[in-house]
Write a protein that holds these residues in place. Structure first.
Motif, PDB file in Angstrom:
ATOM      1  N   CYS A   1      65.346  14.136  92.557  1.00  0.00           N
ATOM      2  CA  CYS A   1      66.031  15.222  93.278  1.00  0.00           C
ATOM      3  C   CYS A   1      67.288  14.647  93.922  1.00  0.00           C
ATOM      4  CB  CYS A   1      65.116  15.861  94.328  1.00  0.00           C
ATOM      5  SG  CYS A   1      64.618  14.749  95.639  1.00  0.00           S
ATOM      6  N   THR A   2      68.067  15.501  94.538  1.00  0.00           N
ATOM      7  CA  THR A   2      69.317  15.042  95.145  1.00  0.00           C
ATOM      8  C   THR A   2      69.064  14.502  96.553  1.00  0.00           C
ATOM      9  OG1 THR A   2      69.786  17.213  96.079  1.00  0.00           O
ATOM     10  CG2 THR A   2      70.629  16.776  93.872  1.00  0.00           C
ATOM     11  N   ARG A   3      70.049  13.755  97.044  1.00  0.00           N
ATOM     12  CA  ARG A   3      69.947  13.214  98.403  1.00  0.00           C
ATOM     13  C   ARG A   3      69.895  14.346  99.419  1.00  0.00           C
ATOM     14  NH1 ARG A   3      73.519  11.399 102.541  1.00  0.00           N
ATOM     15  NH2 ARG A   3      75.228  12.402 101.464  1.00  0.00           N
ATOM     16  N   GLN A   4      70.637  15.420  99.147  1.00  0.00           N
ATOM     17  CA  GLN A   4      70.648  16.551 100.075  1.00  0.00           C
ATOM     18  C   GLN A   4      69.266  17.181 100.202  1.00  0.00           C
ATOM     19  OE1 GLN A   4      73.854  19.126  98.714  1.00  0.00           O
ATOM     20  NE2 GLN A   4      74.967  18.604 100.563  1.00  0.00           N
ATOM     21  N   THR A   5      68.539  17.202  99.106  1.00  0.00           N
ATOM     22  CA  THR A   5      67.194  17.765  99.156  1.00  0.00           C
ATOM     23  C   THR A   5      66.267  16.894  99.994  1.00  0.00           C
ATOM     24  OG1 THR A   5      67.480  18.874  97.036  1.00  0.00           O
ATOM     25  CG2 THR A   5      65.216  18.472  97.742  1.00  0.00           C
TER      26      THR A   5
ATOM     27  N   SER B   1      66.707   4.028 100.860  1.00  0.00           N
ATOM     28  CA  SER B   1      67.682   5.016 101.326  1.00  0.00           C
ATOM     29  C   SER B   1      67.316   6.396 100.785  1.00  0.00           C
ATOM     30  CB  SER B   1      69.085   4.631 100.860  1.00  0.00           C
ATOM     31  OG  SER B   1      69.177   4.785  99.459  1.00  0.00           O
ATOM     32  N   GLN B   2      67.898   7.402 101.385  1.00  0.00           N
ATOM     33  CA  GLN B   2      67.661   8.773 100.922  1.00  0.00           C
ATOM     34  C   GLN B   2      68.129   8.931  99.482  1.00  0.00           C
ATOM     35  OE1 GLN B   2      69.894  10.570 104.084  1.00  0.00           O
ATOM     36  NE2 GLN B   2      68.069  11.121 105.252  1.00  0.00           N
ATOM     37  N   GLN B   3      69.238   8.283  99.152  1.00  0.00           N
ATOM     38  CA  GLN B   3      69.760   8.342  97.786  1.00  0.00           C
ATOM     39  C   GLN B   3      68.781   7.723  96.796  1.00  0.00           C
ATOM     40  OE1 GLN B   3      72.945   9.563  96.756  1.00  0.00           O
ATOM     41  NE2 GLN B   3      72.149   9.262  94.695  1.00  0.00           N
TER      42      GLN B   3
ATOM     43  N   GLY C   1      65.743   9.883  96.408  1.00  0.00           N
ATOM     44  CA  GLY C   1      66.072  11.040  95.584  1.00  0.00           C
ATOM     45  C   GLY C   1      66.070  10.695  94.106  1.00  0.00           C
ATOM     46  N   GLU C   2      66.643   9.549  93.777  1.00  0.00           N
ATOM     47  CA  GLU C   2      66.679   9.135  92.367  1.00  0.00           C
ATOM     48  C   GLU C   2      65.276   8.834  91.847  1.00  0.00           C
ATOM     49  OE1 GLU C   2      69.436   5.922  92.210  1.00  0.00           O
ATOM     50  OE2 GLU C   2      71.152   7.199  92.663  1.00  0.00           O
TER      51      GLU C   2
ATOM     52  N   ILE D   1      67.225  15.039 102.438  1.00  0.00           N
ATOM     53  CA  ILE D   1      67.645  15.293 103.829  1.00  0.00           C
ATOM     54  C   ILE D   1      67.025  16.584 104.345  1.00  0.00           C
ATOM     55  CG2 ILE D   1      69.630  15.847 105.291  1.00  0.00           C
ATOM     56  CD1 ILE D   1      71.307  14.063 103.345  1.00  0.00           C
ATOM     57  N   ALA D   2      67.082  17.626 103.506  1.00  0.00           N
ATOM     58  CA  ALA D   2      66.543  18.928 103.917  1.00  0.00           C
ATOM     59  C   ALA D   2      65.032  18.849 104.146  1.00  0.00           C
ATOM     60  CB  ALA D   2      66.875  19.979 102.860  1.00  0.00           C
TER      61      ALA D   2
END
Lengths: 148, 89
Positions: B45-49, B35-37, B40-41, B51-52
């Motif tokens: 970095c964050t999930r939003q990053t 997953s994106q989450q 990111g972990e 996504i971006a």
């Protein structure tokens, strides 16, 4: 919507609320008490103190992954510049406006100065908050956001 | 300014300004539905990053790009690739 976006949105709400209330109180003070006492209406600018509660209301969540990364730091730096730019523009407009209205030998009340400072602070926070929301894409309807 | 931001790649507003493309989404799904989450972990970095980056709205730093590639267990050239104005890689 992350913590920074929530704080920015909260700040914008507080600023809009403060400006609306201050406009009403200044108008009422002007009409009821007269032009000399109208400045008393600006006391409601104290509602801006609510801005301090943003980081308290939206606390950092401990132990839930990465809180801040390089993109967040970049957004913070760019937002700070946007805030400073907004307040600088505001001060140019206000100072040059007063100068052009009053003339080179005009006189203004010293009470204008704290109001100018308060206005500059509001402009800075408004510019910074809007910049945060714009750079995060306002946080609504993100494309590519496929799972929680 | 801002420790750690030297040499940071830009963050612009138009997708057309980003010559750096990526296969993160495909690789995430290929590597067991990460997953994106989770990515990111793993990459720090964050999930939003994530996504971006996936949607082409943000170009990561070289360091983060390497971390993402490492998290996806892929060479960086497979995760990110350059596309010039003629659309050639």
């Amino acid at each position: 919507m992350n913590r920074h976006q929530k704080i920015a949105l909260f700040n914008l709400t507080v600023i809009l609320f403060t400006c609306a209330v201050t406009s009403v109180t200044v108008y009422l003070a002007y009409t009821k008490l007269g032009p000399d006492k109208a400045q008393a209406g600006f006391s409601t600018l104290a509602f801006c103190a609510l801005l301090a509660f943003g980081p308290i209301i939206f606390k950092k969540k401990k132990g839930q992954g990465v809180e801040v990364d390089e993109r967040d730091r970049l957004i913070h730096i760019r937002s700070a510049w946007a805030g400073f730019g907004s307040s600088y523009g505001y001060f140019i407009v206000v100072c040059m406006g007063i100068w052009s209205i009053k003339g080179h030998d005009g006189v203004v009340s010293a009470n204008i100065l704290p109001l100018m400072v308060a206005g500059g602070a509001l402009m800075m926070e408004t510019g910074r908050s809007i910049s945060v929301l714009v750079q995060y894409g306002w946080g609504f309807g993100r494309s590519g956001d496929d799972e929680g | 300014m801002g420790g750690g931001l030297e040499g940071r790649v830009m963050m612009k507003d138009k997708k057309s300004d980003y010559p750096l493309k990526n296969n993160i989404r495909r690789l995430r799904l290929d590597r067991g539905q990460i997953s994106q989450q989770q990515l990111g972990e793993l990459a720090g970095c964050t999930r939003q990053t994530i996504i971006a980056i996936e949607s082409g709205n943000y170009t990561p730093s070289l360091l983060l790009a390497f971390k993402i590639a490492e998290a996806l267990n892929s060479p960086i050239g497979e995760v990110f690739y350059y596309e010039n104005e003629e659309g050639e890689g």
